[in-house]
Design a protein around this motif. Structure first.
Motif, mmCIF file in Angstrom:
data_model
loop_
_atom_site.group_PDB
_atom_site.id
_atom_site.type_symbol
_atom_site.label_atom_id
_atom_site.label_comp_id
_atom_site.label_asym_id
_atom_site.label_seq_id
_atom_site.Cartn_x
_atom_site.Cartn_y
_atom_site.Cartn_z
ATOM 1 N N MET A 106 0.814 -1.206 0.000
ATOM 2 C CA MET A 106 0.000 0.000 0.000
ATOM 3 C C MET A 106 0.854 1.265 0.000
ATOM 4 S SD MET A 106 -2.848 -1.330 -0.355
ATOM 5 C CE MET A 106 -3.550 0.280 -0.601
ATOM 6 N N THR A 107 2.051 1.187 0.594
ATOM 7 C CA THR A 107 2.973 2.320 0.509
ATOM 8 C C THR A 107 3.350 2.587 -0.935
ATOM 9 O OG1 THR A 107 3.910 1.958 2.704
ATOM 10 C CG2 THR A 107 5.265 3.159 1.154
ATOM 11 N N VAL A 108 3.717 1.526 -1.631
ATOM 12 C CA VAL A 108 4.109 1.659 -3.032
ATOM 13 C C VAL A 108 2.958 2.228 -3.852
ATOM 14 C CG1 VAL A 108 4.828 0.403 -5.099
ATOM 15 C CG2 VAL A 108 5.798 -0.200 -2.890
ATOM 16 N N VAL A 109 1.744 1.703 -3.652
ATOM 17 C CA VAL A 109 0.575 2.140 -4.421
ATOM 18 C C VAL A 109 0.297 3.623 -4.208
ATOM 19 C CG1 VAL A 109 -1.934 1.935 -4.629
ATOM 20 C CG2 VAL A 109 -0.517 -0.132 -4.584
ATOM 21 N N ASN A 110 0.126 4.025 -2.952
ATOM 22 C CA ASN A 110 -0.308 5.395 -2.667
ATOM 23 C C ASN A 110 0.810 6.419 -2.830
ATOM 24 O OD1 ASN A 110 -3.257 5.390 -1.540
ATOM 25 N ND2 ASN A 110 -2.286 3.574 -0.707
ATOM 26 N N TYR A 111 2.008 6.053 -2.413
ATOM 27 C CA TYR A 111 3.118 6.999 -2.573
ATOM 28 C C TYR A 111 3.425 7.202 -4.058
ATOM 29 C CZ TYR A 111 7.445 9.461 -1.496
ATOM 30 O OH TYR A 111 8.424 10.405 -1.387
ATOM 31 N N SER A 112 3.286 6.142 -4.841
ATOM 32 C CA SER A 112 3.545 6.248 -6.280
ATOM 33 C C SER A 112 2.518 7.135 -6.968
ATOM 34 C CB SER A 112 3.548 4.860 -6.921
ATOM 35 O OG SER A 112 4.578 4.058 -6.395
ATOM 36 N N ILE A 113 1.258 7.034 -6.550
ATOM 37 C CA ILE A 113 0.218 7.908 -7.114
ATOM 38 C C ILE A 113 0.575 9.366 -6.861
ATOM 39 C CG2 ILE A 113 -2.187 8.658 -6.867
ATOM 40 C CD1 ILE A 113 -2.939 5.751 -6.334
ATOM 41 N N SER A 114 0.933 9.663 -5.610
ATOM 42 C CA SER A 114 1.258 11.039 -5.245
ATOM 43 C C SER A 114 2.515 11.529 -5.957
ATOM 44 C CB SER A 114 1.448 11.128 -3.726
ATOM 45 O OG SER A 114 1.744 12.438 -3.338
ATOM 46 N N LEU A 115 3.545 10.687 -5.961
ATOM 47 C CA LEU A 115 4.805 11.086 -6.583
ATOM 48 C C LEU A 115 4.649 11.221 -8.098
ATOM 49 C CD1 LEU A 115 7.705 11.736 -5.790
ATOM 50 C CD2 LEU A 115 8.284 9.337 -6.190
ATOM 51 N N GLY A 116 3.868 10.328 -8.698
ATOM 52 C CA GLY A 116 3.614 10.417 -10.134
ATOM 53 C C GLY A 116 2.941 11.724 -10.512
ATOM 54 N N LEU A 117 1.983 12.156 -9.678
ATOM 55 C CA LEU A 117 1.328 13.444 -9.924
ATOM 56 C C LEU A 117 2.322 14.596 -9.807
ATOM 57 C CD1 LEU A 117 -2.103 13.026 -8.078
ATOM 58 C CD2 LEU A 117 -1.763 13.483 -10.511
ATOM 59 N N GLY A 118 3.273 14.458 -8.884
ATOM 60 C CA GLY A 118 4.300 15.492 -8.749
ATOM 61 C C GLY A 118 5.176 15.575 -9.986
ATOM 62 N N PHE A 119 5.612 14.426 -10.501
ATOM 63 C CA PHE A 119 6.410 14.396 -11.734
ATOM 64 C C PHE A 119 5.624 15.009 -12.896
ATOM 65 C CE2 PHE A 119 8.754 10.365 -10.143
ATOM 66 C CZ PHE A 119 9.639 11.143 -9.433
ATOM 67 N N ALA A 120 4.358 14.564 -13.028
ATOM 68 C CA ALA A 120 3.532 15.036 -14.136
ATOM 69 C C ALA A 120 3.258 16.529 -14.045
ATOM 70 C CB ALA A 120 2.216 14.267 -14.165
ATOM 71 N N GLY A 121 3.044 17.025 -12.822
ATOM 72 C CA GLY A 121 2.813 18.458 -12.649
ATOM 73 C C GLY A 121 4.018 19.281 -13.059
ATOM 74 N N THR A 122 5.210 18.748 -12.775
ATOM 75 C CA THR A 122 6.433 19.431 -13.193
ATOM 76 C C THR A 122 6.528 19.497 -14.708
ATOM 77 O OG1 THR A 122 7.577 18.669 -11.196
ATOM 78 C CG2 THR A 122 8.951 19.416 -13.012
ATOM 79 N N VAL A 123 6.223 18.383 -15.368
ATOM 80 C CA VAL A 123 6.234 18.343 -16.837
ATOM 81 C C VAL A 123 5.206 19.316 -17.401
ATOM 82 C CG1 VAL A 123 5.748 16.915 -18.862
ATOM 83 C CG2 VAL A 123 7.081 15.976 -16.964
ATOM 84 N N GLU A 124 3.990 19.271 -16.847
ATOM 85 C CA GLU A 124 2.908 20.117 -17.364
ATOM 86 C C GLU A 124 3.241 21.596 -17.277
ATOM 87 O OE1 GLU A 124 -1.519 21.662 -16.113
ATOM 88 O OE2 GLU A 124 -0.519 20.136 -14.898
ATOM 89 N N THR A 125 3.679 22.055 -16.121
ATOM 90 C CA THR A 125 3.920 23.489 -15.928
ATOM 91 C C THR A 125 5.120 24.004 -16.715
ATOM 92 O OG1 THR A 125 5.182 22.962 -13.912
ATOM 93 C CG2 THR A 125 2.863 23.556 -13.639
ATOM 94 N N ASN A 126 6.025 23.127 -17.110
ATOM 95 C CA ASN A 126 7.180 23.556 -17.902
ATOM 96 C C ASN A 126 6.935 23.448 -19.405
ATOM 97 O OD1 ASN A 126 9.823 24.112 -16.186
ATOM 98 N ND2 ASN A 126 8.678 22.493 -15.148
ATOM 99 N N ILE A 127 5.750 22.950 -19.767
ATOM 100 C CA ILE A 127 5.435 22.751 -21.184
ATOM 101 C C ILE A 127 4.289 23.645 -21.655
ATOM 102 C CG2 ILE A 127 4.488 21.070 -22.834
ATOM 103 C CD1 ILE A 127 7.376 20.549 -22.307
ATOM 104 N N ASN A 128 3.355 23.984 -20.753
ATOM 105 C CA ASN A 128 2.087 24.596 -21.185
ATOM 106 C C ASN A 128 2.120 26.115 -21.373
ATOM 107 O OD1 ASN A 128 2.128 25.588 -18.583
ATOM 108 N ND2 ASN A 128 0.222 24.608 -17.929
#
Length: 487
Positions: free
Chosen positions: A419-441
Motif C-alpha cells: 500500500m505504501t508503493v501504491v499510494n506513494y507512487s500515485i502522489s509522486l507520479g502526480l508530482g512528476f507530471a505536474g512538473t512536466v505540465e507546468t514547464n510545457i504549457n
C-alpha cells in the motif's frame, strides 16, 4: 481360560485400531490448532462474506476519498480562489502522500498493538478529518489541505491492517487469494462512488462531500468493531510488555524515513523505505514487484487526473458526467477480480503482473492521444476499460507475493509495503507530471496550451508504464531461468 495364542490374537487385533484412534486424535488436534490460528477458514459462507466485506471497506473508502475530490477539485479550488494547476494537484496529492508515507507505521502499529484495534481507530480518525475538511469552507484552503493530509492517516491505518487481518485469518490457499482479490476489487467501486457522490453534493454545496463521508465512516467504524472477530495470536510468539512493543517499532528509523518521504514528495508536488520491516523479508523477486507496482500505480495516478482534466477543462464535462464516464470500471473491475482470483495458483503471479503492465501501457497510450472533440465511445471508453484491468491485476498479484514472503506476525508490515508503493507512487507520479505540465504549457493561458501540458503529462504515464512492462518481463524471464537451472 484364555490361551496364549488367543491373547496374542486379541492384542494384534486391537493394535491397528488403537493406532488409528491416536491418528484421529492427532488429526483433530491439528485441525483445532489450524482453526485457532486461521479462524476465518471455519466461518460459514454468509459470515465470511460479512467479514471480508467489512475489511474491503478500507479500500473502498480510500478510493472514495480520492474520487470525490478528483472531479470536483476545480469547484473546491474556485471557492478558495485557487486556479493554479500545481496548487490544485496538491489538494489531491497531499491525501495520497500521507497514506503512502505513514502506511508502513500503520501496519507496524497493528502488528504490535492489534490489527482490529488500529482498523477501527483508522476509520474513526478518517471520519473526524473528513468533518474538518468540510468545515474548512469557513476558513481557508490552508485548513482544507491540512484536513486532507490528516484524512490520509485514516486509510494509512485501515488499509494495511485490513490486509493483515485477511492474511492472519485465512490459511494459504484459494480463500486467502480471493479475499485479497476482492479487497483490490473494491477500489473501482469506491472510485465510482467518490465520483458520483462528489459530483452530486457539489451541485448543492461541496462541503457536504466531506460531511456525508464523515457520517458514513463513523458508521463503518462502529460496525467494524462488531463484525471483525478477535484476531488470533501466534502461539510461538513470546508475550511482550507495552514498552518492549514500543522499542520494536523503531521510532527513530520511522521518523527519519517519514521525513525523507515527505520532503522528497513535497519537493516534486511543489516545484527509502526505512527499516521497519526485517531485511530478511526482502529478495530480488520482491524488488522486481516493487518496481512494477510503483511504475504502474504512478501511471494510474497521472492517467486518472489528467484524462479528467482534459474532459472537464477542455471538453467542458460536469462532475456528474465524469462519474457516468467512469462507470465501466465497475463491471470490468468485478470481472477482472473474479478472473484473477481463479487464475492465482494456476498461473504464476508474475504473468498476471505482465498483463497488468500491458494494460497500463495500452490504456495510457489511448489517453495520451485522446481527442477532446471525439465521442465518448472511442478514446475515453476504451482507456477506462483497459486501465481498470491494470489496476485489478497488478494489485492482487503484488499483494499475494508480498503476503507469502513474510511470516504471519509481519502480515501488517507486508501489506504496508504494497500500500505504501501504491499510494506513494500515485502522489509522486502526480508530482512528476505536474512538473512536466507546468514547464510545457506556456503558463496555461489558452485551451491549446493547457491541452499541450495535459498531453505531455499523459505521455509521461506512457513512459512509466513501458518501464514497468520491461521490468515485469525481466521478472518472468528470471523465474524461467531459475527453474531451468534447477532442472
Amino acid at each position: 481360560m484364555t490361551s496364549s495364542s488367543d491373547t496374542d490374537f486379541t492384542l494384534k487385533d486391537e493394535s491397528p485400531s488403537s493406532s488409528q484412534s491416536r491418528q484421529d486424535l492427532e488429526s483433530n488436534k491439528q485441525n483445532e490448532q489450524d482453526t485457532q490460528l486461521y479462524p476465518a477458514d471455519a466461518l460459514s459462507t454468509p459470515r465470511q462474506i460479512l467479514f471480508v466485506g467489512t475489511l474491503c471497506t478500507a479500500m473502498f473508502t480510500n478510493q472514495v476519498g480520492l474520487g470525490n475530490t478528483l472531479t470536483t477539485v476545480g469547484i473546491i479550488g474556485e471557492s478558495f480562489g485557487i486556479t493554479n494547476s500545481g496548487q490544485l494537484s496538491w489538494l489531491i496529492a497531499g491525501y495520497s502522500l500521507t497514506i503512502g508515507t505513514f502506511i508502513l507505521i500503520g501496519g507496524r502499529l497493528g502488528d504490535e498493538f492489534g490489527n482490529k484495534r488500529l482498523f477501527v481507530i483508522g476509520m474513526a480518525w478518517y471520519s473526524l478529518w473528513s468533518l474538518v475538511a468540510g468545515l474548512s469552507i469557513y476558513s481557508s484552503h490552508v485548513l482544507f489541505v491540512f484536513a486532507r493530509v490528516f484524512q490520509g492517516m485514516g486509510p494509512a491505518l485501515t488499509l494495511p491492517n485490513g490486509l493483515a487481518i485477511l492474511g492472519r485469518s485465512y490459511s494459504p490457499g484459494p480463500k486467502k487469494n480471493m479475499s485479497f482479490v476482492w479487497f483490490g476489487g473494491a477500489a473501482p467501486l469506491g472510485a465510482i462512488a467518490g465520483f458520483t457522490f462528489g459530483g452530486l453534493f457539489a451541485l448543492v454545496w461541496w462541503p457536504w462531500i466531506y460531511w456525508s463521508q464523515a457520517i458514513a465512516l463513523a458508521c463503518v467504524a462502529a460496525f467494524a468493531a462488531w463484525a471483525i472477530p478477535p484476531i488470533p495470536v501466534d502461539p510461538n510468539e513470546k508475550p511482550r510488555t507495552k514498552w518492549e512493543r514500543v522499542e520494536r517499532l523503531d521510532l527513530a528509523g520511522g521518523l527519519t524515513g517519514v521525513t525523507a518521504l515527505v520532503l522528497f514528495n513535497f519537493a516534486w508536488n511543489q516545484a527509502v523505505v526505512f527499516p521497519i520491516l526485517p531485511l530478511s523479508a526482502f529478495n530480488s523477486d520482491i524488488a522486481f514487484v516493487f518496481v512494477c507496482t510503483a511504475t504502474g500505480w504512478a501511471c494510474f495516478g497521472i492517467w486518472v487526473f489528467y484524462i479528467g482534466q482534459i474532459a472537464v477543462n477542455i471538453r467542458g464535462n460536469t462532475p456528474i458526467q465524469m462519474a457516468a464516464w467512469f462507470v465501466p470500471v465497475i463491471p470490468v473491475g468485478l470481472v477482472s477480480a473474479l478472473a484473477v482470483g481463479k487464475l492465482l495458483g494456476k498461473v504464476p503471479a508474475s504473468w498476471i503482473m505482465v498483463v497488468g503492465q500491458v494494460a497500463y501501457l495500452t490504456g495510457s497510450i489511448i489517453a495520451a492521444t485522446f481527442q477532446p472533440n471525439s465521442t465518448y465511445w472511442t478514446f475515453f471508453f476504451f482507456s477506462v476499460l483497459i486501465i481498470t484491468v491494470g489496476m485489478d491485476t497488478s494489485f492482487p498479484s503484488a499483494t499475494i507475493i508480498f503476503s507469502n514472503a513474510v511470516p504471519q506476525q509481519y502480515q501488517g508490515m507486508g501489506a504496508s509495503i504494497v500500500m505504501t508503493v501504491v499510494n506513494y507512487s500515485i502522489s509522486l507520479g502526480l508530482g512528476f507530471a505536474g512538473t512536466v505540465e507546468t514547464n510545457i504549457n506556456h503558463g496555461g493561458v489558452t485551451k491549446d496550451d493547457k491541452l499541450l501540458g495535459y498531453r505531455r503529462a499523459l505521455w509521461l504515464s506512457v513512459g512509466l508504464a513501458g518501464l514497468g512492462l520491461v521490468f515485469s518481463l525481466i521478472f518472468v524471464a528470471k523465474g524461467h531461468w531459475k527453474r531451468g537451472s534447477k532442472n
